[in-house]
Design a protein around this motif. Sequence first.
Motif, PDB file in Angstrom:
ATOM      1  N   PHE A  39       0.860  -1.175   0.000  1.00 26.68           N
ATOM      2  CA  PHE A  39       0.000   0.000   0.000  1.00 26.68           C
ATOM      3  C   PHE A  39       0.896   1.224   0.000  1.00 26.68           C
ATOM      4  O   PHE A  39       2.125   1.105   0.095  1.00 26.68           O
ATOM      5  N   ASP A  40       0.301   2.394  -0.114  1.00 24.42           N
ATOM      6  CA  ASP A  40       1.100   3.618  -0.125  1.00 24.42           C
ATOM      7  C   ASP A  40       1.870   3.737   1.177  1.00 24.42           C
ATOM      8  O   ASP A  40       1.285   3.861   2.247  1.00 24.42           O
ATOM      9  N   GLY A  41       3.168   3.669   1.091  1.00 23.89           N
ATOM     10  CA  GLY A  41       4.002   3.822   2.267  1.00 23.89           C
ATOM     11  C   GLY A  41       4.565   2.547   2.836  1.00 23.89           C
ATOM     12  O   GLY A  41       5.369   2.582   3.763  1.00 23.89           O
ATOM     13  N   GLY A  42       4.187   1.391   2.307  1.00 22.64           N
ATOM     14  CA  GLY A  42       4.763   0.171   2.858  1.00 22.64           C
ATOM     15  C   GLY A  42       3.962  -1.072   2.547  1.00 22.64           C
ATOM     16  O   GLY A  42       3.204  -1.123   1.578  1.00 22.64           O
ATOM     17  N   PHE A  43       4.132  -2.081   3.392  1.00 20.02           N
ATOM     18  CA  PHE A  43       3.451  -3.365   3.256  1.00 20.02           C
ATOM     19  C   PHE A  43       2.822  -3.726   4.595  1.00 20.02           C
ATOM     20  O   PHE A  43       3.290  -3.295   5.651  1.00 20.02           O
ATOM     21  N   ALA A  44       1.775  -4.550   4.546  1.00 14.93           N
ATOM     22  CA  ALA A  44       1.115  -5.035   5.759  1.00 14.93           C
ATOM     23  C   ALA A  44       0.731  -6.497   5.560  1.00 14.93           C
ATOM     24  O   ALA A  44       0.390  -6.904   4.439  1.00 14.93           O
ATOM     25  N   PRO A  45       0.781  -7.314   6.610  1.00 14.25           N
ATOM     26  CA  PRO A  45       0.371  -8.713   6.488  1.00 14.25           C
ATOM     27  C   PRO A  45      -1.076  -8.818   6.020  1.00 14.25           C
ATOM     28  O   PRO A  45      -1.959  -8.130   6.528  1.00 14.25           O
ATOM     29  N   THR A  46      -1.323  -9.690   5.055  1.00 10.09           N
ATOM     30  CA  THR A  46      -2.664  -9.909   4.532  1.00 10.09           C
ATOM     31  C   THR A  46      -3.072 -11.365   4.575  1.00 10.09           C
ATOM     32  O   THR A  46      -4.207 -11.714   4.285  1.00 10.09           O
ATOM     33  N   GLY A  47      -2.137 -12.241   4.940  1.00 10.62           N
ATOM     34  CA  GLY A  47      -2.427 -13.667   5.015  1.00 10.62           C
ATOM     35  C   GLY A  47      -1.212 -14.428   5.491  1.00 10.62           C
ATOM     36  O   GLY A  47      -0.145 -13.853   5.738  1.00 10.62           O
TER      37      GLY A  47
END
Length: 533
Positions: free
Chosen positions: A290-298
């Motif tokens: 996403f804008d600005g980085g990554f996040a856990p999604t699974g």
Amino acid sequence: MQRRWKLAGIAVAAGIVWWMSGSEPAESKLDGNSGVPSRTANELRRFGGIRTGNAGFRIGTIGTELRDSGLVQITGSVVDRLSKDHVGEVEVVFRGPAGEQSTMAGADGSYRIELEPGAYRAFVRDESVLTIGFPVEERLPGFPDLDAIGAPDETAMPLVIAQRDLEDVDLFVLRGGVIYGRVRDAANRPVVHAMVRAFQSEKRMRPALGSDVAETDADGNYELRLPAGEWWLEINHPRYAGVEEAGSAMLAAGDKVERTLTVVAGCVITGRVVAASGAPAGDGALELGFDGGFAPTGRILADGTFRYTTTGEQQIRLRAWPWKSPPSPEQRFECREGARFAATFQIPSRGPDIGGTLVDERGQPVPMAFFDLEPLDAGGLSQQERSGADGTWGVFAMPAGRYQLTAYAPGRGVISTEVTSPSSGVRLQLGGTGTLEGTVKGFTTGSFELVFTGCSVDGDRIKISEAARLVSVRDGKFTVDGLPACDLTARAKWRDNVRGLAATLTPNARTLVVVDFEGLALGSDADPDEHEP
């Protein structure tokens, strides 16, 4: 494994957990006050999963007053959390190292049972009422495995430590209803073996018997037993990405609400994650950009496989990040209705920027413990990691600078310290555990629920999740063992009274507190939707 996105409110695995083996469960020694013979766990398998095995946590030495049989007796009542009415003729279950033992509550809601001394998860099993808890949130999001459907969730059950006879151990329940229906495709054909899960947008409460998750049958039918409230439904199936206009369902006690779910093809991305050697690299996070980085999604499964779905039409950026590894390069996918992608993420061969070992107070390695890092300098990243089976750990893709590191392991304590990137050979030692010993004002014999809400060292908050406990009070006194040595906060609940509690626990020592339930209540435990931290 590191994270560029701070996950607020995510807690580590349950503070006190035991793994189950395969021994046959024993039958309870008494039948309660109703005169109804108690049932063996084998007879009750149709009501929920059963697991048995060895206790893996420390038992507090509250006392050693045992009956001639060597058993302890627990008495109490089943109480409706909203109305405060006693609930009779329901099954009371204590789940422990030897499996499940149960008895039937009498018409007045009272029960009694004799058990081996030890620690138990307590709940009520019945068609009309539900034991509800606030289980620990997982570090990585994802659906449960199909074989977990119908399995009890121990983290949603209160913990009872019974080293001696306990009186007035009340078990609170909620009356619920049923959401049922059918899962179908666009051609109105039944969708078989779909997992249907109910969830709430802002709360984490869950039925202790896992009845918020179901699998569709040969006709696509499902049924969920839930407490009253607003619930949303989602599905998981290998061929579909989600449901069309699921919406929410309002459920009142005693209701049966029908909801038909129509699946949509959506976009499905499947694949595998491999190490630099080509071997599977499993157990970790699939991350969404996403804008600005990554996040856990699974989650990446242990065999290195993963699955991601979306019903939106957009460009998707994904990368893989197993524990104790650097992240893979990202890949991009143009998602649209009906799109299917197969991908392989390769983990580069690279060492950690910060690494070392995690040990307990006695210097023994601590495996599979989570810790978190927060930047103290500009340009740093918030990240999380997990120690390996031998207690070693490493943090990858870490910008240079100073970080505040906090870690927690159930039954072994916490640590808060400053580390610098890059560095190696960092030895982290947990601070051990202490004992909470106190007196109660307002009653002399009975029990109250203790819910832990925070833990900090030198002002640094540490993510912990100690199990909610039913604390026995005798002669106005109580003892709670094995708590992390830190500035601990909790809420004590007795009937309609809620009291805040704060204490500084030191290793291998007793900290004295007073819990005053007299006078005006600070709050009420009558609200079943209360969000437990």
